[in-house]
Design a protein around this motif. Sequence first.
Motif, short mmCIF file in Angstrom:
data_model
loop_
_atom_site.label_atom_id
_atom_site.label_comp_id
_atom_site.label_asym_id
_atom_site.label_seq_id
_atom_site.Cartn_x
_atom_site.Cartn_y
_atom_site.Cartn_z
N HIS A 131 40.39 43.07 48.67
CA HIS A 131 41.87 43.58 47.90
C HIS A 131 42.16 44.86 48.51
O HIS A 131 40.95 46.23 48.73
N ASP A 143 35.16 50.73 47.08
CA ASP A 143 35.56 49.17 46.45
C ASP A 143 37.57 49.66 47.24
O ASP A 143 37.92 50.33 45.56
N ASP A 144 38.22 48.66 47.51
CA ASP A 144 37.25 47.85 48.26
C ASP A 144 37.80 48.40 49.78
O ASP A 144 37.70 47.64 50.40
N GLU A 176 43.02 42.59 41.74
CA GLU A 176 41.77 42.65 41.90
C GLU A 176 40.82 42.79 40.89
O GLU A 176 40.72 42.70 39.53
N GLU A 177 41.21 44.80 40.65
CA GLU A 177 40.70 45.36 39.27
C GLU A 177 41.11 44.90 37.93
O GLU A 177 40.64 45.27 37.36
N GLU A 203 33.39 43.04 49.21
CA GLU A 203 33.93 43.88 48.08
C GLU A 203 32.62 44.67 48.45
O GLU A 203 31.77 44.84 49.14
N ALA A 204 32.59 45.36 47.26
CA ALA A 204 31.73 46.96 47.08
C ALA A 204 31.29 47.24 45.78
O ALA A 204 31.81 47.06 44.60
#
Length: 563
Positions: A131, A143-144, A176-177, A203-204
């Motif tokens: 993302h 992230d990310d 995404e977030e 992802e992270a």
Amino acid sequence: MMLRKWGLLFAALCLALILAAMAIMPPTPQAANIAADKFSSARAMTDLRIIAARPHPTGSAENAKVRDYLVTRLKSLGLEAGMSESQLGERALKRLNKWSGEAKSEQAIFNVIGVLPGTDLSKPAVLLMAHHDTVWDSPGAADDTVGVVSILEIVRAIKESGPNERSLIVLFTDGEEVGLSGARHFFKENPLREKVGAVINFEARGGGGTANLFQTSKKNGAAVKVFARAVKQPSASSLSTFVYNVLPNDTDLTPALEGDYTAYNIANIGDAEYYHSPKIDVQALDERTLQHMGSQGLDLTRALLLADDLPAKKPDATFFDLFGLFTVIYAPIWGWVFLVAGGLCYGFSQTQENRVKDAVWGAMKMVGFLGLGGVVLYALNMLSGHGGSANYYDRLAAIGKLEALALLFCIAAFFAAFGRTALSANARFGAALPIFILGIVGQVFAPTATYFITLPLLLCGLATLLIRRWPEKIWAKVGAVILAAGVIGYMISLGHLLMLGVGPDMLSVALLPAAISVLAILPLYKGVSKRTANLISALCLVVSVGVALWIRLDPIATTVPLY
Ligand SMILES: [Zn+2]
């Protein structure tokens, strides 16, 4: 005298620490001038410096710049690239408004999509996903962006090794977030979704640590076999894939898993204080983590692109990386074989005297270690500030201290339960019995997740047998040291991952790898006087209480997000 008494245990613990470090530490970053078909974190860092220069949450002007940059980069790599627009849903919009303090009634989001067409368009494509949005106020170097730039460098390296039959699709999702909005839109509405056969999501979670294959689509036997064969510096575990198939979790892969794709989820976990932090910028990111994520991603992508057929659905496999060296993979039924063989090893090391009495005594010690230990560690976690009004991110920032607390307490519990005298062979079997019961229950209900109990039981049983039957033989001693070191080393690295995953909420979980380590230590342990054992135990307990209070009373970490 000292050496004779403690030499073997000391050697095993040293070797265990080396093995654990191999598992826990990501590989060395690769320079920009390494071979063009390899993954270079230095090359990827060039993109990362630009993308993660400033926070770029959904809907922001900075995010628009990042999207444009990504389209340009994909085109420069020779992909057909563009954007796909949709609208944020109500809940996602609420979250965004809460962050920004605005009251928008709608917000457009834009997935960035690139396609590298293969020579045979009838073959299902491989989709790489990460993302491009960040949380509010965070540059998101991990992230990310670490996932986004991994994909760019992977695509570059793939192009370098020539055209493939299979198409490669890149999806940089938006939103995404705020609720996986971009990914949900792609997997529900975008016609390209029907061309996709396999998905890898990047992802992270935190600013460093290893990148791990932590989740897959269901029936992963064949899919993981491809990973195991192809990936050279792997980090993976069927314990976490089992857990994530049971527990709900939120990454862009969640909407993909509702489809019929072969799916892999790779995320780094480590340097937890930087998770969603405003401080996670280019300097704070651990470049080794980027190298680890990208090199595994490239190996896997290449293998999937070259495969005649994408992996079919096959029964779930048991798998784990052996200290980052390679992936061990086998059918879960082997767990039963390990349990039986381990039981036989312990059985053959028994003596006639006090058979039942000693076994019960050993079992009681282990039950006390786990049960009483679990209660006290739970209390220590409450003392450290768990529960109530604790800030989630401040707890994450305290993981290093929480690990120290858990380790100190486990040492205290070991000396309290097992410290005084060397246990008889019968009592050692007794100590293993509660773990055998856990292994059997696990093997019935979660066979792919239980390897970390069944395999160590066999290795600890073997070590016990070697020391008991051939106490004077050097090869038996060396064998026992290596077996014990392997078990303890794995338990340290597993304990570290468990702490990162659930430590701040469930500190007591540390006792399980600790208990299995105890089984590995016991064959080499010669015992200390009652006074010494009590002294060490009390000292470690007092210091662990001190660490708990330190965590509770120290000021909130500067890395904690402000929203
Ligand atoms: Zn993320």
